[in-house]
Design a protein around this motif. Structure first.
Motif, PDB file in Angstrom:
ATOM      1  N   TRP A 153       0.829  -1.205   0.000  1.00 17.38           N
ATOM      2  CA  TRP A 153       0.000   0.000   0.000  1.00 17.38           C
ATOM      3  C   TRP A 153       0.867   1.261   0.000  1.00 17.38           C
ATOM      4  O   TRP A 153       0.494   2.280  -0.607  1.00 17.38           O
ATOM      5  CB  TRP A 153      -0.932   0.002   1.211  1.00 17.38           C
ATOM      6  CG  TRP A 153      -2.134  -0.862   1.016  1.00 17.38           C
ATOM      7  CD1 TRP A 153      -2.347  -2.104   1.515  1.00 17.38           C
ATOM      8  CD2 TRP A 153      -3.293  -0.533   0.242  1.00 17.38           C
ATOM      9  NE1 TRP A 153      -3.562  -2.598   1.105  1.00 17.38           N
ATOM     10  CE2 TRP A 153      -4.176  -1.651   0.324  1.00 17.38           C
ATOM     11  CE3 TRP A 153      -3.678   0.563  -0.514  1.00 17.38           C
ATOM     12  CZ2 TRP A 153      -5.397  -1.666  -0.327  1.00 17.38           C
ATOM     13  CZ3 TRP A 153      -4.905   0.536  -1.154  1.00 17.38           C
ATOM     14  CH2 TRP A 153      -5.750  -0.557  -1.058  1.00 17.38           C
ATOM     15  N   LEU A 154       2.009   1.218   0.685  1.00 16.09           N
ATOM     16  CA  LEU A 154       2.906   2.374   0.677  1.00 16.09           C
ATOM     17  C   LEU A 154       3.437   2.642  -0.730  1.00 16.09           C
ATOM     18  O   LEU A 154       3.452   3.794  -1.192  1.00 16.09           O
ATOM     19  CB  LEU A 154       4.071   2.129   1.644  1.00 16.09           C
ATOM     20  CG  LEU A 154       5.153   3.215   1.675  1.00 16.09           C
ATOM     21  CD1 LEU A 154       4.562   4.543   2.144  1.00 16.09           C
ATOM     22  CD2 LEU A 154       6.309   2.787   2.590  1.00 16.09           C
ATOM     23  N   ALA A 155       3.867   1.583  -1.421  1.00 13.31           N
ATOM     24  CA  ALA A 155       4.369   1.760  -2.782  1.00 13.31           C
ATOM     25  C   ALA A 155       3.266   2.255  -3.709  1.00 13.31           C
ATOM     26  O   ALA A 155       3.499   3.130  -4.563  1.00 13.31           O
ATOM     27  CB  ALA A 155       4.953   0.441  -3.299  1.00 13.31           C
ATOM     28  N   ALA A 156       2.044   1.735  -3.560  1.00 10.08           N
ATOM     29  CA  ALA A 156       0.933   2.189  -4.396  1.00 10.08           C
ATOM     30  C   ALA A 156       0.617   3.662  -4.133  1.00 10.08           C
ATOM     31  O   ALA A 156       0.344   4.435  -5.069  1.00 10.08           O
ATOM     32  CB  ALA A 156      -0.295   1.324  -4.134  1.00 10.08           C
ATOM     33  N   PHE A 157       0.668   4.086  -2.871  1.00 11.58           N
ATOM     34  CA  PHE A 157       0.404   5.489  -2.544  1.00 11.58           C
ATOM     35  C   PHE A 157       1.465   6.405  -3.137  1.00 11.58           C
ATOM     36  O   PHE A 157       1.152   7.473  -3.695  1.00 11.58           O
ATOM     37  CB  PHE A 157       0.344   5.659  -1.024  1.00 11.58           C
ATOM     38  CG  PHE A 157       0.198   7.087  -0.579  1.00 11.58           C
ATOM     39  CD1 PHE A 157      -1.010   7.743  -0.692  1.00 11.58           C
ATOM     40  CD2 PHE A 157       1.292   7.771  -0.058  1.00 11.58           C
ATOM     41  CE1 PHE A 157      -1.146   9.063  -0.287  1.00 11.58           C
ATOM     42  CE2 PHE A 157       1.167   9.091   0.346  1.00 11.58           C
ATOM     43  CZ  PHE A 157      -0.057   9.740   0.228  1.00 11.58           C
ATOM     44  N   VAL A 158       2.728   6.011  -3.043  1.00  4.02           N
ATOM     45  CA  VAL A 158       3.813   6.824  -3.598  1.00  4.02           C
ATOM     46  C   VAL A 158       3.663   6.942  -5.115  1.00  4.02           C
ATOM     47  O   VAL A 158       3.837   8.028  -5.695  1.00  4.02           O
ATOM     48  CB  VAL A 158       5.176   6.220  -3.210  1.00  4.02           C
ATOM     49  CG1 VAL A 158       6.300   6.924  -3.957  1.00  4.02           C
ATOM     50  CG2 VAL A 158       5.398   6.338  -1.711  1.00  4.02           C
TER      51      VAL A 158
END
Length: 446
Positions: free
Chosen positions: A127-132
Motif C-alpha cells: 500500500w505504501l508503494a501504491a500510494f507513492v
C-alpha cells in the motif's frame, strides 16, 4: 455556463476559469480515459487467463501469487500503458491533464499494488508503494511534482556536505522496497529456470540456485548504491570498522554459508540422502544457507548447522549407493532343526515387500550363545528413507508365524537352582554367591 458575476469573482481571486475550448478538450480527454479503462478491462478478460497459464508453465509454483492475480495485473497495467500514451500524445490543458492524470495514477497504483501482493510482499509495503506511485504520477501530470519534491527537500538538515531530508528518506524507502520486490521476483524466476534445466542433477541445480541468489543480491546492492548516489569512498573507514565487527559477529553464519556451498560442490550430502549425524537419523530435506534440514522417521525436523557436517563424522547411507543392508538378529534353541530354521529365516526375508531380490538376502550363523544359536538375517533395501525398523519388524513377524507352524522354539534365558541339605546347604549358598566352591566341600547331587 458559469454566471458572469461568479466568473468575475473567481477571476478576481486568481481562480482559473476554463473556456469552451478547454471544456471540449476535457470532454475528449474524459472519453479517451473511459475508452482506455474499458480496453484495459477487455485485455484482462481476454489475455489474463492465457498469461496466467503461461506463467504457471514457465515459473510454476515459484511465484504462485502472480498467476492468480494475472487478470487484474493485465487489466490495470494495460489501462496504465494506454493512458500514458494518451497523456504523452497531446499537450493537454489543465482540466484534461487532470482527468487523465487521475486515471493514470489510479491505474498505475493498482498495478503496483497487485504486483507486490502477488510477490507476497507485506501489505503495508504494497500500500505504501501504491500510494507513492499515485502521488508521484498525479503530481507530475498536473505539473506539481517539482513542488512536492522541493517541499520534501526543505524539511531536513545538513550534515557536512550531505543533506538529510524527507525527500531522501522517501527515496531510500521506495528504493529498498522496489529492490526487495525485484530480488524476490528474480530469485524465484531464476530458481525455477535452473530447476527446469536439463543436464544437471538435483545437487548441481541447488548449488546454482544458491550462487544465483547471492549474485542477484550483490547486483541489487550495487544498483541501489548507484541509484541513491551514495559515494562509498567517503565511508571507507566506517565501512572497514563495520566490516570487521560484522566479520567477528557473523563468523559462524559466514562459516555455515561457505560450508553449505562446499557441501553442494563436492556433492557429499544431497537432498534426499539418508544420513546419521550423532543421534540424528533421517533424510536430507533441504540444504539451506545456515543449516541442513533433516527429517526423522518421527516427523521431527532437525536443523543441523552446515559446519557440523563439515567437521563431524557423518554416516551417509546413500552417498554412492542407495542400497542398505539391514541386520536382523534371531536366536533359536539348540534342539531345533537348524537347516529348517535357516530356510524359514530366508523365506521370511524374501517375502518382505521392501527386501530386494538382488542383492539377495542371506542367513548367517553368528555365534553359539549361552542359551541359543545366534543367527543374523542380512537383507538389502533400496529406500532407506522409509526406515529400517519397519523392515526388521515385518521380517520378524513373518518369521514368528513360520516358527510356530514348524515347531521351531525361540529360547529365553533360564537358571538352574541346586538345593543341598545340612551344613553344606549354608556353605554352598555362600560359595555360590561368591561364584566358587567352599574349601573341602564338593557339590551335593540334587
Amino acid at each position: 455556463m458559469i454566471p458572469a458575476q461568479v466568473a468575475q469573482w473567481l477571476h478576481a481571486n486568481g481562480a482559473h476559469i476554463p473556456d469552451t475550448t478547454e471544456l471540449a478538450e476535457a470532454a475528449v480527454a474524459g472519453t479517451l480515459t473511459i475508452l482506455a479503462l474499458a480496453a484495459g478491462w477487455f485485455m484482462g478478460r481476454r489475455f489474463g487467463p492465457q498469461l496466467a497459464q503461461l506463467w504457471q508453465a514457465r515459473v510454476g509454483s515459484q511465484v504462485e501469487g502472480l498467476a492468480a492475480r494475472m487478470h487484474n495485473l493485465v487489466r490495470h497495467g494495460g489501462a496504465a500503458l494506454l493512458l500514458a500514451i494518451i497523456a504523452a500524445a497531446w499537450p493537454w490543458q489543465p482540466l484534461g491533464a487532470l482527468l487523465i492524470g487521475i486515471a493514470l495514477a489510479a491505474a498505475s497504483a493498482m498495478t503496483m499494488l497487485v504486483l507486490m501482493r502477488g510477490l507476497q510482499m507485506p501489505r503495508w509495503s504494497a500500500w505504501l508503494a501504491a500510494f507513492v506511485v499515485f502521488v508521484a504520477i498525479l503530481s507530475n501530470a498536473i505539473g506539481g511534482f517539482n513542488v512536492i519534491t522541493a517541499t520534501l527537500d526543505r524539511i531536513g538538515f545538513d550534515v557536512g556536505a550531505r543533506r538529510f531530508s524527507l525527500l531522501a528518506l522517501a527515496t531510500i524507502l521506495v528504493t529498498i522496497v522496489a529492490l526487495y520486490a525485484g530480488v524476490r521476483l528474480a530469485n524465484r524466476i531464476i530458481g525455477h529456470s535452473i530447476a527446469q534445466a536439463r543436464g544437471f542433477d538435483a545437487t548441481q541445480k541447488l548449488l546454482f540456485q544458491k550462487l544465483a541468489g547471492i549474485a542477484v543480491i550483490i547486483a541489487a546492492f550495487f544498483f541501489g548504491i548507484d541509484l541513491l548516489g551514495l559515494d562509498l569512498t567517503s565511508f571507507a573507514v566506517f565501512s572497514g570498522a563495520l566490516g570487521l565487527a560484522v566479520g567477528f559477529g557473523l563468523q559462524k553464519t559466514i562459516g555455515n554459508l561457505i560450508a553449505g556451498i562446499i557441501l553442494l560442490m563436492d556433492r557429499s550430502i544431497k537432498p534426499g540422502d539418508v544420513i546419521v549425524v550423532g543421534d540424528s537419523f533421517g533424510w536430507v530435506n533441504k540444504i539451506g544457507v545456515r543449516a541442513v534440514s533433516v527429517i526423522t522417521r518421527d516427523g521431527k525436523e532437525h536443523l543441523i548447522p552446515n559446519e557440523n557436517l563439515m567437521t563431524q563424522e557423518v554416516e551417509n547411507w546413500s552417498f554412492s549407493d542407495r542400497n542398505v543392508r539391514v541386520r536382523i538378529p534371531v536366536g533359536i534353541a539348540y534342539e531345533s532343526d537348524v537347516p529348517l530354521a535357516q530356510r524359514l529365516m530366508l523365506e521370511a526375508a524374501q517375502e518382505s515387500p521392501r527386501v530386494l531380490d538382488s542383492p539377495k538376502p542371506n542367513v548367517w550363523l553368528a555365534s553359539f550363545g549361552d542359551y541359543a544359536l545366534e543367527h543374523e538375517i542380512l537383507a538389502w533395501i533400496s529406500d532407506p528413507e522409509g526406515g529400517v525398523g519397519n523392515v526388521r519388524s515385518d521380517v520378524l513377524n513373518r518369521l514368528w508365524v513360520k516358527f510356530q507352524e514348524h515347531g521351531i522354539e525361540i529360547p529365553f534365558p533360564q537358571q538352574v537352582l541346586h538345593f543341598r541339605s545340612g551344613r553344606g546347604a549354608r556353605i554352598g549358598s555362600i560359595a555360590g554367591a561368591r561364584g566358587d566352591e567352599a574349601p573341602g566341600e564338593r557339590p551335593a547331587r540334587p
